[in-house]
Design a protein around this motif. Structure first.
Motif, PDB file in Angstrom:
ATOM      1  N   ARG A   1       0.838  -1.199   0.000  1.00 36.60           N
ATOM      2  CA  ARG A   1       0.000   0.000   0.000  1.00 36.60           C
ATOM      3  C   ARG A   1       0.863   1.235   0.000  1.00 36.60           C
ATOM      4  O   ARG A   1       1.769   1.363   0.826  1.00 36.60           O
ATOM      5  N   PRO A   2       0.580   2.187  -0.894  1.00 34.22           N
ATOM      6  CA  PRO A   2       1.300   3.475  -0.839  1.00 34.22           C
ATOM      7  C   PRO A   2       0.949   4.198   0.453  1.00 34.22           C
ATOM      8  O   PRO A   2      -0.116   3.962   1.053  1.00 34.22           O
ATOM      9  N   SER A   3       1.824   5.078   0.858  1.00 35.76           N
ATOM     10  CA  SER A   3       1.561   5.890   2.032  1.00 35.76           C
ATOM     11  C   SER A   3       0.255   6.652   1.855  1.00 35.76           C
ATOM     12  O   SER A   3      -0.002   7.239   0.806  1.00 35.76           O
ATOM     13  N   GLY A   4      -0.583   6.618   2.879  1.00 36.23           N
ATOM     14  CA  GLY A   4      -1.835   7.363   2.853  1.00 36.23           C
ATOM     15  C   GLY A   4      -3.045   6.552   2.430  1.00 36.23           C
ATOM     16  O   GLY A   4      -4.179   7.011   2.589  1.00 36.23           O
ATOM     17  N   VAL A   5      -2.821   5.368   1.882  1.00 36.09           N
ATOM     18  CA  VAL A   5      -3.948   4.515   1.493  1.00 36.09           C
ATOM     19  C   VAL A   5      -4.425   3.725   2.707  1.00 36.09           C
ATOM     20  O   VAL A   5      -3.617   3.149   3.439  1.00 36.09           O
ATOM     21  N   SER A   6      -5.725   3.684   2.896  1.00 32.79           N
ATOM     22  CA  SER A   6      -6.315   3.025   4.059  1.00 32.79           C
ATOM     23  C   SER A   6      -5.923   1.543   4.138  1.00 32.79           C
ATOM     24  O   SER A   6      -5.830   0.854   3.120  1.00 32.79           O
ATOM     25  N   THR A   7      -5.742   1.075   5.356  1.00 30.50           N
ATOM     26  CA  THR A   7      -5.414  -0.341   5.577  1.00 30.50           C
ATOM     27  C   THR A   7      -6.597  -1.236   5.250  1.00 30.50           C
ATOM     28  O   THR A   7      -6.479  -2.461   5.274  1.00 30.50           O
ATOM     29  N   ARG A   8      -7.744  -0.653   4.968  1.00 29.18           N
ATOM     30  CA  ARG A   8      -8.906  -1.447   4.560  1.00 29.18           C
ATOM     31  C   ARG A   8      -8.713  -2.054   3.172  1.00 29.18           C
ATOM     32  O   ARG A   8      -9.446  -2.967   2.789  1.00 29.18           O
ATOM     33  N   PHE A   9      -7.738  -1.546   2.450  1.00 31.11           N
ATOM     34  CA  PHE A   9      -7.444  -2.054   1.110  1.00 31.11           C
ATOM     35  C   PHE A   9      -6.265  -3.028   1.193  1.00 31.11           C
ATOM     36  O   PHE A   9      -5.214  -2.701   1.748  1.00 31.11           O
ATOM     37  N   SER A  10      -6.450  -4.211   0.617  1.00 31.08           N
ATOM     38  CA  SER A  10      -5.380  -5.193   0.623  1.00 31.08           C
ATOM     39  C   SER A  10      -5.378  -5.960  -0.678  1.00 31.08           C
ATOM     40  O   SER A  10      -6.403  -6.069  -1.355  1.00 31.08           O
ATOM     41  N   GLY A  11      -4.185  -6.477  -1.034  1.00 37.29           N
ATOM     42  CA  GLY A  11      -4.052  -7.220  -2.273  1.00 37.29           C
ATOM     43  C   GLY A  11      -3.445  -8.580  -2.040  1.00 37.29           C
ATOM     44  O   GLY A  11      -2.731  -8.806  -1.061  1.00 37.29           O
ATOM     45  N   SER A  12      -3.721  -9.493  -2.968  1.00 33.07           N
ATOM     46  CA  SER A  12      -3.171 -10.838  -2.893  1.00 33.07           C
ATOM     47  C   SER A  12      -3.100 -11.422  -4.295  1.00 33.07           C
ATOM     48  O   SER A  12      -3.577 -10.816  -5.267  1.00 33.07           O
ATOM     49  N   LYS A  13      -2.475 -12.593  -4.387  1.00 31.15           N
ATOM     50  CA  LYS A  13      -2.372 -13.260  -5.687  1.00 31.15           C
ATOM     51  C   LYS A  13      -2.298 -14.754  -5.486  1.00 31.15           C
ATOM     52  O   LYS A  13      -1.655 -15.247  -4.554  1.00 31.15           O
ATOM     53  N   SER A  14      -2.944 -15.479  -6.406  1.00 25.63           N
ATOM     54  CA  SER A  14      -2.852 -16.937  -6.431  1.00 25.63           C
ATOM     55  C   SER A  14      -2.847 -17.361  -7.885  1.00 25.63           C
ATOM     56  O   SER A  14      -3.811 -17.106  -8.616  1.00 25.63           O
TER      57      SER A  14
END
Lengths: 110, 121
Positions: A56-69
Protein backbone atom coordinates in the motif's frame (compact mmCIF):
# COMPACT_ATOMS: atom_id res chain seq x y z
CA UNK A 1 -1.89 -8.73 -25.53
CA UNK A 2 -5.36 -9.13 -24.09
CA UNK A 3 -6.75 -7.09 -21.25
CA UNK A 4 -6.76 -8.71 -17.84
CA UNK A 5 -10.17 -10.08 -16.87
CA UNK A 6 -12.14 -8.37 -14.12
CA UNK A 7 -15.82 -8.69 -13.17
CA UNK A 8 -17.82 -5.83 -14.63
CA UNK A 9 -19.40 -5.02 -11.29
CA UNK A 10 -19.43 -5.90 -7.62
CA UNK A 11 -21.49 -4.55 -4.76
CA UNK A 12 -21.62 -4.61 -1.01
CA UNK A 13 -23.23 -2.92 1.96
CA UNK A 14 -21.43 -0.51 4.26
CA UNK A 15 -19.21 -2.38 6.68
CA UNK A 16 -19.00 -5.50 4.54
CA UNK A 17 -15.97 -6.80 2.64
CA UNK A 18 -15.74 -7.30 -1.09
CA UNK A 19 -13.10 -8.82 -3.36
CA UNK A 20 -12.36 -7.92 -6.97
CA UNK A 21 -10.51 -10.48 -9.05
CA UNK A 22 -8.07 -9.84 -11.88
CA UNK A 23 -7.19 -12.82 -14.05
CA UNK A 24 -4.28 -12.87 -16.43
CA UNK A 25 -1.88 -15.46 -17.80
CA UNK A 26 1.51 -16.96 -17.11
CA UNK A 27 2.97 -14.13 -19.19
CA UNK A 28 1.87 -11.48 -16.74
CA UNK A 29 0.05 -11.95 -13.42
CA UNK A 30 1.12 -15.56 -13.01
CA UNK A 31 4.84 -14.87 -13.27
CA UNK A 32 5.43 -11.37 -11.96
CA UNK A 33 4.59 -9.86 -8.57
CA UNK A 34 4.01 -6.58 -10.37
CA UNK A 35 0.28 -6.09 -10.13
CA UNK A 36 -1.10 -2.68 -9.23
CA UNK A 37 -4.63 -1.54 -8.46
CA UNK A 38 -6.15 1.86 -9.24
CA UNK A 39 -9.26 3.61 -7.99
CA UNK A 40 -11.11 5.96 -10.34
CA UNK A 41 -13.77 8.39 -9.24
CA UNK A 42 -15.67 10.16 -12.04
CA UNK A 43 -13.85 13.25 -13.25
CA UNK A 44 -10.78 12.58 -11.14
CA UNK A 45 -7.35 11.18 -11.89
CA UNK A 46 -6.70 7.52 -11.05
CA UNK A 47 -5.27 6.80 -7.62
CA UNK A 48 -2.75 4.06 -6.90
CA UNK A 49 -4.15 1.82 -4.15
CA UNK A 50 -1.91 -1.26 -4.27
CA UNK A 51 1.41 -2.02 -5.97
CA UNK A 52 3.57 -5.12 -6.24
CA UNK A 53 0.50 -7.25 -5.45
CA UNK A 54 0.30 -6.50 -1.72
CA UNK A 55 1.92 -3.15 -0.94
CA UNK A 56 0.00 0.00 0.00
CA UNK A 57 1.30 3.47 -0.84
CA UNK A 58 1.56 5.89 2.03
CA UNK A 59 -1.84 7.36 2.85
CA UNK A 60 -3.95 4.52 1.49
CA UNK A 61 -6.32 3.03 4.06
CA UNK A 62 -5.41 -0.34 5.58
CA UNK A 63 -8.91 -1.45 4.56
CA UNK A 64 -7.44 -2.05 1.11
CA UNK A 65 -5.38 -5.19 0.62
CA UNK A 66 -4.05 -7.22 -2.27
CA UNK A 67 -3.17 -10.84 -2.89
CA UNK A 68 -2.37 -13.26 -5.69
CA UNK A 69 -2.85 -16.94 -6.43
CA UNK A 70 -1.64 -18.37 -9.70
CA UNK A 71 -2.78 -16.23 -12.59
CA UNK A 72 -5.32 -14.31 -10.51
CA UNK A 73 -4.72 -11.24 -8.38
CA UNK A 74 -7.32 -9.88 -6.00
CA UNK A 75 -8.17 -6.60 -4.31
CA UNK A 76 -10.09 -6.81 -1.06
CA UNK A 77 -11.81 -3.86 0.55
CA UNK A 78 -12.94 -4.41 4.11
CA UNK A 79 -15.32 -2.26 6.12
CA UNK A 80 -16.90 -0.81 2.99
CA UNK A 81 -17.62 2.89 3.07
CA UNK A 82 -19.70 5.04 0.75
CA UNK A 83 -16.55 6.81 -0.46
CA UNK A 84 -15.20 3.49 -1.79
CA UNK A 85 -17.80 3.54 -4.55
CA UNK A 86 -15.72 3.91 -7.70
CA UNK A 87 -14.23 2.02 -10.62
CA UNK A 88 -11.22 -0.20 -9.92
CA UNK A 89 -8.59 -1.33 -12.40
CA UNK A 90 -5.78 -3.80 -12.09
CA UNK A 91 -2.56 -3.47 -14.07
CA UNK A 92 0.22 -5.99 -14.61
CA UNK A 93 3.70 -6.06 -16.03
CA UNK A 94 3.97 -8.35 -19.07
CA UNK A 95 6.98 -10.41 -20.14
CA UNK A 96 7.36 -8.27 -23.27
CA UNK A 97 8.34 -5.33 -21.03
CA UNK A 98 4.92 -3.83 -21.54
CA UNK A 99 1.91 -3.24 -19.30
CA UNK A 100 -1.69 -4.34 -19.49
CA UNK A 101 -4.76 -3.09 -17.62
CA UNK A 102 -7.87 -4.99 -16.68
CA UNK A 103 -11.25 -4.09 -18.11
CA UNK A 104 -12.30 -2.39 -14.87
CA UNK A 105 -14.83 -3.17 -12.14
CA UNK A 106 -17.58 -0.85 -10.95
CA UNK A 107 -18.01 -1.05 -7.18
CA UNK A 108 -21.41 -0.07 -5.83
CA UNK A 109 -21.89 0.51 -2.12
CA UNK A 110 -25.53 -0.33 -1.42
CA UNK B 1 5.43 16.99 -4.34
CA UNK B 2 5.50 16.02 -7.99
CA UNK B 3 2.78 17.44 -10.20
CA UNK B 4 1.97 16.61 -13.82
CA UNK B 5 -0.08 18.62 -16.30
CA UNK B 6 -1.14 17.56 -19.79
CA UNK B 7 -1.50 20.10 -22.58
CA UNK B 8 -2.37 20.03 -26.25
CA UNK B 9 -5.24 20.41 -28.72
CA UNK B 10 -8.60 19.15 -27.56
CA UNK B 11 -9.73 18.49 -31.12
CA UNK B 12 -7.87 16.59 -33.81
CA UNK B 13 -9.05 15.81 -37.32
CA UNK B 14 -9.18 12.18 -38.45
CA UNK B 15 -5.94 10.94 -40.04
CA UNK B 16 -3.98 13.77 -38.39
CA UNK B 17 -1.43 13.40 -35.59
CA UNK B 18 -2.40 13.86 -31.96
CA UNK B 19 0.32 15.66 -29.98
CA UNK B 20 0.35 16.08 -26.21
CA UNK B 21 2.91 17.31 -23.71
CA UNK B 22 3.16 16.56 -20.00
CA UNK B 23 4.84 19.23 -17.91
CA UNK B 24 6.39 17.93 -14.69
CA UNK B 25 7.00 20.09 -11.62
CA UNK B 26 8.36 19.25 -8.21
CA UNK B 27 10.64 16.54 -9.59
CA UNK B 28 13.40 16.46 -12.18
CA UNK B 29 12.81 13.98 -15.00
CA UNK B 30 16.61 13.62 -15.14
CA UNK B 31 16.56 12.01 -11.71
CA UNK B 32 14.95 8.85 -12.99
CA UNK B 33 11.69 6.88 -13.21
CA UNK B 34 9.71 5.92 -16.25
CA UNK B 35 7.03 8.35 -17.43
CA UNK B 36 3.88 7.04 -19.03
CA UNK B 37 0.80 7.84 -21.04
CA UNK B 38 -2.53 6.13 -20.34
CA UNK B 39 -5.88 6.84 -21.94
CA UNK B 40 -9.55 6.17 -21.25
CA UNK B 41 -12.06 6.31 -24.12
CA UNK B 42 -15.54 7.50 -23.12
CA UNK B 43 -17.38 4.74 -21.29
CA UNK B 44 -14.43 2.35 -21.56
CA UNK B 45 -11.48 1.22 -19.48
CA UNK B 46 -7.93 2.36 -19.02
CA UNK B 47 -5.42 1.57 -21.75
CA UNK B 48 -1.66 1.88 -21.37
CA UNK B 49 -0.15 3.65 -24.37
CA UNK B 50 3.54 3.62 -23.53
CA UNK B 51 6.29 4.74 -21.17
CA UNK B 52 9.65 6.46 -21.56
CA UNK B 53 12.80 6.77 -19.44
CA UNK B 54 15.12 9.76 -19.16
CA UNK B 55 17.53 8.07 -21.57
CA UNK B 56 14.83 7.86 -24.21
CA UNK B 57 14.33 4.12 -23.73
CA UNK B 58 10.66 3.50 -24.34
CA UNK B 59 8.07 0.74 -24.45
CA UNK B 60 4.74 0.83 -26.21
CA UNK B 61 1.45 -1.00 -26.26
CA UNK B 62 1.79 -3.51 -29.12
CA UNK B 63 -1.60 -2.52 -30.50
CA UNK B 64 -0.51 1.13 -30.85
CA UNK B 65 3.22 0.74 -31.40
CA UNK B 66 3.17 1.47 -35.13
CA UNK B 67 1.51 4.86 -34.53
CA UNK B 68 3.13 6.05 -31.31
CA UNK B 69 6.17 8.22 -30.76
CA UNK B 70 7.30 9.44 -27.36
CA UNK B 71 10.04 11.89 -26.48
CA UNK B 72 11.50 13.41 -23.36
CA UNK B 73 13.02 16.85 -22.81
CA UNK B 74 15.08 16.86 -19.64
CA UNK B 75 15.84 20.58 -19.88
CA UNK B 76 12.20 21.63 -20.20
CA UNK B 77 11.28 18.87 -17.74
CA UNK B 78 8.49 17.51 -19.87
CA UNK B 79 7.73 14.51 -22.03
CA UNK B 80 5.53 14.19 -25.08
CA UNK B 81 3.26 11.84 -26.99
CA UNK B 82 2.53 11.74 -30.69
CA UNK B 83 -0.13 9.41 -32.09
CA UNK B 84 -0.42 9.36 -35.86
CA UNK B 85 -3.20 8.35 -38.27
CA UNK B 86 -5.89 9.04 -35.70
CA UNK B 87 -9.48 7.84 -35.95
CA UNK B 88 -12.57 8.35 -33.82
CA UNK B 89 -11.44 5.36 -31.77
CA UNK B 90 -8.59 7.50 -30.42
CA UNK B 91 -11.06 9.87 -28.76
CA UNK B 92 -10.26 9.59 -25.06
CA UNK B 93 -9.11 11.28 -21.90
CA UNK B 94 -5.33 11.11 -22.02
CA UNK B 95 -3.37 10.96 -18.77
CA UNK B 96 0.33 11.29 -18.13
CA UNK B 97 1.80 9.65 -15.05
CA UNK B 98 5.01 8.81 -13.21
CA UNK B 99 5.93 5.13 -12.75
CA UNK B 100 7.61 4.94 -9.35
CA UNK B 101 8.37 1.25 -9.70
CA UNK B 102 12.00 1.71 -10.66
CA UNK B 103 11.31 0.40 -14.15
CA UNK B 104 8.30 0.09 -16.46
CA UNK B 105 6.35 -1.74 -13.75
CA UNK B 106 2.98 0.02 -13.82
CA UNK B 107 3.32 1.63 -10.41
CA UNK B 108 1.88 5.00 -11.42
CA UNK B 109 1.92 7.03 -8.21
CA UNK B 110 1.39 10.52 -9.63
CA UNK B 111 -1.02 11.49 -12.40
CA UNK B 112 -2.03 14.53 -14.37
CA UNK B 113 -5.68 15.59 -14.31
CA UNK B 114 -6.18 14.28 -17.84
CA UNK B 115 -7.06 15.99 -21.09
CA UNK B 116 -9.96 15.09 -23.33
CA UNK B 117 -8.95 14.74 -26.96
CA UNK B 118 -11.69 14.34 -29.52
CA UNK B 119 -10.94 13.07 -33.00
CA UNK B 120 -13.54 14.50 -35.33
CA UNK B 121 -13.81 16.48 -38.53
Amino acid sequence: QSALTQPASVSGSPGQSITISCTGTSSDVGTYNLVSWYQLHPGKAPKLMIFEVTKRPSGVSTRFSGSKSGNTASLTISGLQAEDEADYYCCSYVDTSTLVFGGGTKLTVL
Amino acid sequence: QVQLQESGPGLVKPSETLSLTCDVSGYSISSGYFWGWIRQPPGKGLEWIGSIFRSGTSYFNPSLKSRVTMSIDKYANHFSLRLSSTTAADTAVYYCARDAGGYNYGQFDSWGQGILVTVSS
